[in-house]
Motif scaffolding. Structure first.
Motif, PDB file in Angstrom:
ATOM      1  N   PRO C  20      48.745 -44.689 -57.690  1.00 37.16           N
ATOM      2  CA  PRO C  20      47.889 -45.267 -56.641  1.00 37.16           C
ATOM      3  C   PRO C  20      48.345 -46.699 -56.338  1.00 37.16           C
ATOM      4  CG  PRO C  20      46.587 -44.374 -58.477  1.00 37.16           C
ATOM      5  CD  PRO C  20      48.018 -44.385 -58.918  1.00 37.16           C
ATOM      6  N   PRO C  21      47.932 -47.238 -55.188  1.00 34.68           N
ATOM      7  CA  PRO C  21      46.934 -46.729 -54.236  1.00 34.68           C
ATOM      8  C   PRO C  21      47.441 -45.573 -53.384  1.00 34.68           C
ATOM      9  CG  PRO C  21      47.904 -48.771 -53.422  1.00 34.68           C
ATOM     10  CD  PRO C  21      48.426 -48.573 -54.815  1.00 34.68           C
ATOM     11  N   TRP C  22      46.462 -44.728 -53.007  1.00 36.21           N
ATOM     12  CA  TRP C  22      46.729 -43.607 -52.112  1.00 36.21           C
ATOM     13  C   TRP C  22      45.941 -43.816 -50.824  1.00 36.21           C
ATOM     14  CZ3 TRP C  22      45.157 -40.253 -56.869  1.00 36.21           C
ATOM     15  CH2 TRP C  22      46.203 -40.262 -57.808  1.00 36.21           C
ATOM     16  N   TYR C  23      46.589 -43.517 -49.709  1.00 34.34           N
ATOM     17  CA  TYR C  23      46.036 -43.796 -48.376  1.00 34.34           C
ATOM     18  C   TYR C  23      45.758 -42.490 -47.643  1.00 34.34           C
ATOM     19  CZ  TYR C  23      47.662 -48.474 -49.378  1.00 34.34           C
ATOM     20  OH  TYR C  23      47.851 -49.688 -49.970  1.00 34.34           O
ATOM     21  N   TYR C  24      44.590 -42.390 -47.047  1.00 36.54           N
ATOM     22  CA  TYR C  24      44.173 -41.163 -46.379  1.00 36.54           C
ATOM     23  C   TYR C  24      43.667 -41.475 -44.973  1.00 36.54           C
ATOM     24  CZ  TYR C  24      43.567 -39.570 -51.271  1.00 36.54           C
ATOM     25  OH  TYR C  24      43.742 -39.279 -52.596  1.00 36.54           O
ATOM     26  N   SER C  25      44.081 -40.642 -44.007  1.00 35.55           N
ATOM     27  CA  SER C  25      43.462 -40.633 -42.676  1.00 35.55           C
ATOM     28  C   SER C  25      43.005 -39.209 -42.425  1.00 35.55           C
ATOM     29  CB  SER C  25      44.479 -41.007 -41.593  1.00 35.55           C
ATOM     30  OG  SER C  25      44.964 -42.312 -41.754  1.00 35.55           O
ATOM     31  N   GLY C  26      41.760 -39.024 -41.997  1.00 37.62           N
ATOM     32  CA  GLY C  26      41.349 -37.639 -41.799  1.00 37.62           C
ATOM     33  C   GLY C  26      39.993 -37.486 -41.160  1.00 37.62           C
ATOM     34  N   ASP C  27      39.647 -36.220 -40.968  1.00 34.80           N
ATOM     35  CA  ASP C  27      38.407 -35.842 -40.294  1.00 34.80           C
ATOM     36  C   ASP C  27      37.527 -35.096 -41.277  1.00 34.80           C
ATOM     37  OD1 ASP C  27      39.903 -36.793 -38.220  1.00 34.80           O
ATOM     38  OD2 ASP C  27      39.756 -34.992 -36.978  1.00 34.80           O
ATOM     39  N   LEU C  28      36.275 -35.509 -41.373  1.00 29.78           N
ATOM     40  CA  LEU C  28      35.321 -34.915 -42.314  1.00 29.78           C
ATOM     41  C   LEU C  28      34.246 -34.153 -41.558  1.00 29.78           C
ATOM     42  CD1 LEU C  28      34.697 -37.962 -44.697  1.00 29.78           C
ATOM     43  CD2 LEU C  28      36.135 -35.967 -45.146  1.00 29.78           C
ATOM     44  N   LEU C  29      34.059 -32.902 -41.939  1.00 29.36           N
ATOM     45  CA  LEU C  29      32.973 -32.089 -41.416  1.00 29.36           C
ATOM     46  C   LEU C  29      32.069 -31.751 -42.594  1.00 29.36           C
ATOM     47  CD1 LEU C  29      33.236 -29.116 -38.982  1.00 29.36           C
ATOM     48  CD2 LEU C  29      31.928 -28.913 -41.079  1.00 29.36           C
ATOM     49  N   THR C  30      30.842 -32.204 -42.551  1.00 32.12           N
ATOM     50  CA  THR C  30      29.923 -32.103 -43.686  1.00 32.12           C
ATOM     51  C   THR C  30      28.714 -31.265 -43.321  1.00 32.12           C
ATOM     52  OG1 THR C  30      30.591 -34.289 -44.465  1.00 32.12           O
ATOM     53  CG2 THR C  30      28.467 -33.462 -45.239  1.00 32.12           C
ATOM     54  N   VAL C  31      28.363 -30.321 -44.185  1.00 31.21           N
ATOM     55  CA  VAL C  31      27.122 -29.554 -44.029  1.00 31.21           C
ATOM     56  C   VAL C  31      26.268 -29.812 -45.268  1.00 31.21           C
ATOM     57  CG1 VAL C  31      26.091 -27.280 -43.720  1.00 31.21           C
ATOM     58  CG2 VAL C  31      28.332 -27.777 -42.721  1.00 31.21           C
ATOM     59  N   GLU C  32      25.067 -30.314 -45.040  1.00 30.51           N
ATOM     60  CA  GLU C  32      24.161 -30.595 -46.167  1.00 30.51           C
ATOM     61  C   GLU C  32      22.991 -29.622 -46.161  1.00 30.51           C
ATOM     62  OE1 GLU C  32      25.076 -35.275 -47.109  1.00 30.51           O
ATOM     63  OE2 GLU C  32      23.207 -34.788 -46.066  1.00 30.51           O
ATOM     64  N   TYR C  33      22.638 -29.135 -47.361  1.00 31.16           N
ATOM     65  CA  TYR C  33      21.530 -28.184 -47.461  1.00 31.16           C
ATOM     66  C   TYR C  33      20.888 -28.300 -48.830  1.00 31.16           C
ATOM     67  CZ  TYR C  33      24.676 -25.069 -50.119  1.00 31.16           C
ATOM     68  OH  TYR C  33      25.527 -24.531 -51.048  1.00 31.16           O
ATOM     69  N   ARG C  34      19.771 -27.626 -48.985  1.00 37.78           N
ATOM     70  CA  ARG C  34      19.093 -27.611 -50.283  1.00 37.78           C
ATOM     71  C   ARG C  34      19.190 -26.238 -50.921  1.00 37.78           C
ATOM     72  NH1 ARG C  34      15.660 -30.806 -47.130  1.00 37.78           N
ATOM     73  NH2 ARG C  34      15.943 -32.967 -47.792  1.00 37.78           N
ATOM     74  N   THR C  35      19.496 -26.239 -52.209  1.00 38.09           N
ATOM     75  CA  THR C  35      19.494 -25.021 -53.015  1.00 38.09           C
ATOM     76  C   THR C  35      18.490 -25.213 -54.151  1.00 38.09           C
ATOM     77  OG1 THR C  35      20.948 -23.381 -54.041  1.00 38.09           O
ATOM     78  CG2 THR C  35      21.338 -25.682 -54.629  1.00 38.09           C
ATOM     79  N   ASP C  36      18.339 -24.204 -54.974  1.00 37.31           N
ATOM     80  CA  ASP C  36      17.473 -24.294 -56.150  1.00 37.31           C
ATOM     81  C   ASP C  36      17.982 -25.421 -57.050  1.00 37.31           C
ATOM     82  OD1 ASP C  36      16.222 -23.980 -58.584  1.00 37.31           O
ATOM     83  OD2 ASP C  36      16.533 -21.815 -58.690  1.00 37.31           O
ATOM     84  N   PRO C  37      17.181 -26.438 -57.330  1.00 37.28           N
ATOM     85  CA  PRO C  37      17.666 -27.551 -58.166  1.00 37.28           C
ATOM     86  C   PRO C  37      18.179 -27.103 -59.534  1.00 37.28           C
ATOM     87  CG  PRO C  37      15.605 -28.154 -57.088  1.00 37.28           C
ATOM     88  CD  PRO C  37      15.822 -26.696 -56.798  1.00 37.28           C
ATOM     89  N   ALA C  38      17.694 -25.967 -60.022  1.00 36.78           N
ATOM     90  CA  ALA C  38      18.181 -25.472 -61.325  1.00 36.78           C
ATOM     91  C   ALA C  38      19.652 -25.081 -61.240  1.00 36.78           C
ATOM     92  CB  ALA C  38      17.337 -24.277 -61.780  1.00 36.78           C
ATOM     93  N   ARG C  39      20.087 -24.619 -60.062  1.00 39.39           N
ATOM     94  CA  ARG C  39      21.497 -24.239 -59.893  1.00 39.39           C
ATOM     95  C   ARG C  39      22.390 -25.476 -59.854  1.00 39.39           C
ATOM     96  NH1 ARG C  39      21.611 -18.856 -57.736  1.00 39.39           N
ATOM     97  NH2 ARG C  39      20.074 -17.781 -59.022  1.00 39.39           N
ATOM     98  N   VAL C  40      21.859 -26.562 -59.385  1.00 38.97           N
ATOM     99  CA  VAL C  40      22.606 -27.825 -59.451  1.00 38.97           C
ATOM    100  C   VAL C  40      22.601 -28.349 -60.885  1.00 38.97           C
ATOM    101  CG1 VAL C  40      22.678 -30.233 -58.683  1.00 38.97           C
ATOM    102  CG2 VAL C  40      22.144 -28.403 -57.049  1.00 38.97           C
TER     103      VAL C  40
END
Lengths: 262, 262, 262, 262
Positions: C20-40
């Motif tokens: 490092p250092p490492w350099y990044y350029s990019g596009d982020l597509l994020t989907v947020e949701y809720r699952t059973d907290p026990a699975r997390v």
């Protein structure tokens, strides 16, 4: 060097495939089953008709090939010789004879696509795998109880998977893919609204064939849907059987059964 | 199911590889040659020393594997079992013994990378091909005169290609890769400027081995440069020989020769 | 050139990734949701604990990157710079702070796997695709109504697919992946039955960050099961939202939160 | 759904490509140079003749596309929309007009091969990469000084690599690929020794075109030989220039210039 396939250059060296004959060594895993004959019939354009007997029979075949031209140089640069394919064969009738016909096929190399264009196989790209026999360790020896898995995916979706367990030697390697092939070679017109530039019915088969003993066994087969595939429409209504065989084939041209209508 | 490798979940089912033992069936094509011993020595970090005899000997080995865990289910979903690799082995000395050591290796599946991380093989991804023996047609039978090609590419550049012609059965499949492996497992510190978190010298070898007859032959070998590869630095100064063998191996752990310095 | 990652050579040129250092350029597509907290919770090894608020929140993020080392030469040989990834982030608590944590991740290049090993991302290989914005034609411009698809497959099976429709600019690009990362770096012992050689808790985050406006929108998300994947266990119980953002990131090391137990 | 391409089914859903129009959004990187006009002429079958002016001009073009059918659903399942290509264009004369002509082309998806079959592009599979512009970080913004790399490989061998440095806006994106295309669509007879079933000269071009500003710059270009490729035969004798442009294109059929001889 003959200027056979595109791109056609002065030397012919760039041709995506050389002129036939083409030589194949490989392993065939075949699963035969019955589906609704109407689903087969709808894949048979005129003048083809359903096969008179067992018109719903389907063969789903995996093949693990090494192929070459007459010169054989591809075998020593194996990225140019090795490919895998999975294909679906049904039977049909034309002119009083029964033919085999490949209705779907996926391969994993471009030279295989090119050969399919010539032979009338409707090839797409796929990811194809089948268990290989091996003389040592846990990979199977060809013989009673040997188990082979086979899978097919395209466009990042699994389309089919099978597990075949061999039981005994068999007089044949299946009956669905046992006839000469009757294929349409099709190229739409570059001009919109015009008839196909090519829409001819051709036939071809092996010019030479050599094979080891065929083995028969039991199969589990699952087909999965995908937005641009209709393999799963050929539902597995009744399992017929499964076969395994190591073979060599030479292909060297075919004949026109019915030319492109004028 | 043991929570062996990442990602570690409650069930262990997601582990990139299951815990050993690991079972392999495959075909090995080995080309042995001599390079400048200084080029080998510079790849041996302390406390390793050059092998006392023939310190410039190198083996470039292609392998075409089917592998599985103890359960064996990968063999029936062969995209999870089959992989190919090409790797470079030299010899070294430590504590009065001679070891083999893999200095470069390319594979074509992620589970193979994971096993390499565990075993100390410095794996990168590559595109690897080798001619397969086959009982029919133009693909070779294993025997006198059989010819096998083998190629390696990474990052869209060809790095190595070989053609091996078998001559006769051989008492061995080569001497360079015939010792227990002495590998460093290395993980840099996440904190800049600190010593490696892991930098341990480990040894391992086959827990079980089974193999067919080894064949010896002649090889042509070419190595090509690439911006991020140094394989071509191990120039082919003198050809030793080439070998072909079908084998099965079980791998089941190793031992620490020298732990990470504190 | 520093001898950073394997294979470690005299020159360092072969290192699968440079230091490092490492350099990044990019596009982020994020989907947020809720699952059973026990699975997390079951994915959080001690000493990590569930996040105090919204402990079932999950982010599934697709990223389309170009990355490089300090020298930047990878950008001009783009097979060495471009990669795509899909990864699953949850939150957890340690020492009174909230951290983000990547529990699953798939990438399509080996250098990305190597960086993940260093950073504690549990990387596997996958086939990852996301719609790219484009200023002309039918591909979407980033703005209200723009639609982006995203898919993930591994081992020839589709694991996830999403369609995101942008609605409006947003103050943030999501909250699940907004904390420093708390990752375990894990390497099992080469000796069977022994404790892990490395099992340390580390933290890291961006050394520098630059980004365009974040966009918020609606998402459809489907997860599919597979024999060696547990992504689908994090069922989509309630959709939170989706985000799109173009960013640049510099990564330059982290810190040990809890070292490997002796 | 029209039954356009193979495999032709009752519903048309399996067609490897849907009927035109086809929609493209993408980035074009063009390198123009002069080679020996005789090397261009030998790639022009009768009735084509060399272009009257600058008959040795060659364009090597990289393109990074998202494409779709009229329905556009491919854009949301981007493994079916995104592909890359590298292609070589020369000019020729026919009937008193100048045409562009693609003599070599490599793509990385099967649907792109199918469209090429229809349009007369002699497509093979390849591995194609080009630097993408990005608004943040070290990836280039389109503008003075921006540097783009582009590479092409096939069958595990690198065939071409270029680095283009943009200098200024330009009235055009190059002159070699600026005419309607004159392509031969060729299919050999299934019967050995017979004339081609199809060997027609067709013309086509964009039905609609939209584009951003073109940029001109300097290029370094290297071509490499391979056993089944003749790209390197078009030696770079004199560099003309390089161009970068983001465009959208609609393709919707062409016309027959000269039908297949009877």
């Amino acid at each position: 060097m003959e200027r056979f396939f595109f791109p056609r250059t002065a030397t012919g060296a760039s041709s995506l495939v050389p002129a036939p004959p083409w030589y194949y060594s490989g392993d065939l895993l075949t699963v035969e089953y019955r589906t609704d004959p109407a689903r087969v019939a709808e894949l048979l354009p005129p003048p083809l008709e359903p096969a008179p007997d067992d018109p719903g029979a389907v063969a789903l075949i995996w093949a693990d090939w090494q192929s070459s031209s007459a010169g054989g140089e591809e075998l020593l640069d194996p990225v140019r010789a090795q490919y895998k394919e999975a294909f679906v064969v049904v039977r049909c009738a034309f002119g009083g004879r029964t033919y085999s016909r490949c209705v779907y096929i996926w391969v994993d190399k471009d030279f295989a696509i090119a050969r399919g264009l010539h032979q009338g196989y409707p090839k797409k790209l796929g990811s194809i795998h089948q268990t290989r026999p091996h003389p040592y360790g846990r990979a199977p020896r060809i013989g009673p109880g040997a188990r082979f898995g086979a899978t097919l995916a395209a466009a990042d979706r699994r389309l089919a998977q099978a597990v075949v367990t061999l039981r005994e030697e068999s007089a044949s390697g299946g009956f669905v893919n046992a006839h000469p092939m009757a294929h349409h070679r099709v190229l739409p017109s570059i001009e919109k609204g015009r008839r196909d530039t090519v829409n001819e019915l051709i036939s071809s088969g092996a010019a030479e064939f050599e094979g080891g003993p065929a083995w028969r066994g039991d199969a589990e087969l699952e087909l999965f849907p995908a937005p641009t595939e209709e393999l799963a429409r050929l539902t597995v209504d009744e399992m017929i059987g499964a076969y395994y065989r190591q073979v060599a084939v030479v292909w060297d041209g075919g004949t026109v059964l019915a030319p492109t209508p004028p």
